[in-house]
Every structure is written in structure tokens, then in C-alpha cells.
Design an enzyme around this catalytic site. Sequence first.
Site, short mmCIF file in Angstrom:
data_model
loop_
_atom_site.label_atom_id
_atom_site.label_comp_id
_atom_site.label_asym_id
_atom_site.label_seq_id
_atom_site.Cartn_x
_atom_site.Cartn_y
_atom_site.Cartn_z
N GLU A 54 0.70 -1.49 -0.02
CA GLU A 54 0.13 0.33 0.18
C GLU A 54 1.23 1.58 -0.14
O GLU A 54 2.01 1.46 0.80
CB GLU A 54 -0.75 0.25 1.22
N LYS A 143 -9.79 1.91 -2.45
CA LYS A 143 -9.93 0.84 -1.13
C LYS A 143 -11.23 1.73 -0.65
O LYS A 143 -12.10 2.47 -0.91
CB LYS A 143 -8.83 2.27 0.13
N CYS A 185 -6.09 -3.36 2.71
CA CYS A 185 -5.44 -3.32 4.43
C CYS A 185 -7.22 -3.35 4.77
O CYS A 185 -7.25 -4.58 4.88
CB CYS A 185 -4.90 -1.71 3.86
#
Length: 314
Positions: A54, A143, A185
Site C-alpha cells: 500500500e 479502497k 488494507c
Amino acid sequence: MASSTTHAPVLKQPVKLACVQLAAGPDKTANLLHAADKVREAASAGAKIVVLPECFNSPYGCDHFPSYAETLLPSPPSRDQSPSFHALSAMARDNGVYLIGGSIPELATTTTTGPGESEVKKTYYNTSLTFSPTGELLTTHRKVHLFDIDIPGKFRFRESDVLSPGNKLTMVDLPEYGRVGIAICYDVRFPELAMIAARKGCFALIYPGAFNMTTGPLHWQLLARARAVDNQVYVALCSPARDMSAGYHAWGHSLVVDPMAQVLVEAEEKEAVVVAELDGNKIEEARKGIPLRDQRRFDVYPDVSQGKVNFEEP
């Protein structure tokens, strides 16, 4: 009672996957060159699927997202708009690998016109780009779940102060091997994304991520193993290396977990390239031995993969 239903394999042939754990400094050009070196190292080790961390092209943090953000649409963007896009494409093409390019900050602009004036709105995303071995962009993932947490006395962070969420579940077909699910994540904490991707035929769930020194030791490996055992697939988490001189201290420990939730390979906190071989037989062994896929009780609870799911940005 276990079903005798025959299922097609979800991974067509064994494939080596590499997680490239590297540290990103303030110089974007240097970060891209360093990533290229490490992707080359992963390919030399036999990896055909390579994963970056990331925010691999910039420091991680709300203060950094706007200044490092790149315009990605329309695709392909110009080199001036998105040097990272073109660098990733070249890394994939030069090494003949599928490259899941971690994530980079993305800038999207919209212009609204009112009476006598126009206004440009800037929206920022945390976005992953996946490229084919010929350098073609295959998919993007913004995301979905923004990292907004507050653990009193330990850690507080609010991505939503700067970023906006993506609005789709991301899967991509790698023709020689099969389908993988990609998220970023904090997305790993939400099992629905993983369940849907697995039930849609993914052989691996891949998460570039940057857990911190509070949540990393608590949950990083636990979440990887949980998503693997729930869905009987491979799971890969790829972190930045830990840099204690940076503003954000990543946990590191990039890892690959097998369908029985066993850790196949795990880095420490320093820069590293970790490689694991994924084998479709291992998925089938897990699913035959513990036949979850044939024992689910959708007469008792709904199948989330059959509900309203966004596979494209609205």
C-alpha cells in the site's frame, strides 16, 4: 452430509506469488526505481504474480495523499499526470509478470458549471492498479473501507479526512491461472468482500496493506489466516517495510497463507521479497476435507454473493 458435487478447480496450474516489502521515502522517482528493482528480483525468483505494498510510491499519511496523488482517468493517463501508472506498466511488461501495484493516491477531478462560473472539485482515493505481463491495465480497486480508527491512548487515524471510498468489489481474471480478488488494507477486516470473491471463484485474496505497530501485532496475521480458513483460498498481505524515521510506522511482516490457514512464508520488518507457490490441489484438498462449500445453509441465512454487489463503480 457432504455433497458429491464435482467442482472445477479454481487455480488451473501452480504459480509463484511474491510480496515485495519495501520502504517508501519522500522522493517519488526514487521510490518507483526502487520498486522496479524489487519487482525484477521477484521475477528472477520465479514469481509470475507480484504484489507491491500500500502507498508504495509515497509516504503513508493524510498529510501526504494530496501532494503525491496522480490522475488515472481517462486511462491511460499521460506520463506527467501519472508517472506511477507508466512505471508499473513497464515493470509488469519488462518482467513478464502480473503486477498488483500495491496502491497509490489517486486524484479525480470533476467540474460543475453554475451561473457565470465553474467549480473544480478534487476527490482523492487510495487506489490499486493491476497490470498484465504485457503492461496492460487489467483493473483498478479503490479502497472501499477507509481507515478511521481511534484506540484511546494508542493510535488514532482518519483516512476519511482526505480520502473518499471506492464503491465496488474487485476481481480480475489471470487467464493462465484463474481469478483473484483484490482489496486494500482495512478492507481485510470486512469478511463480506472476501466471501463474495471466494464464492465467485477466486483462488487468492490479495491485500496490499500498511498495518501499524498497534494493530499489526494484534491482527495482521490473524486476519490473513481468518480470511483463508473462512474461504479456503490463499491469502496474501503485502506491507511496506518498517521505517522508524517516517511519520507512520508500518508493521511489515508481509505473508502468504494457504487454504488451511497455514503461513507459508512471512517477512520480518525489514525490506524483503517473500515468495510462495500456490497450488490448486491444496485448495481442493481443503474443500474436500472440510466441505464448507457444500454444507452452507442458505435456507437459514442468505448467500451474500447473490445479493446486490457492485462490480463496477457506480
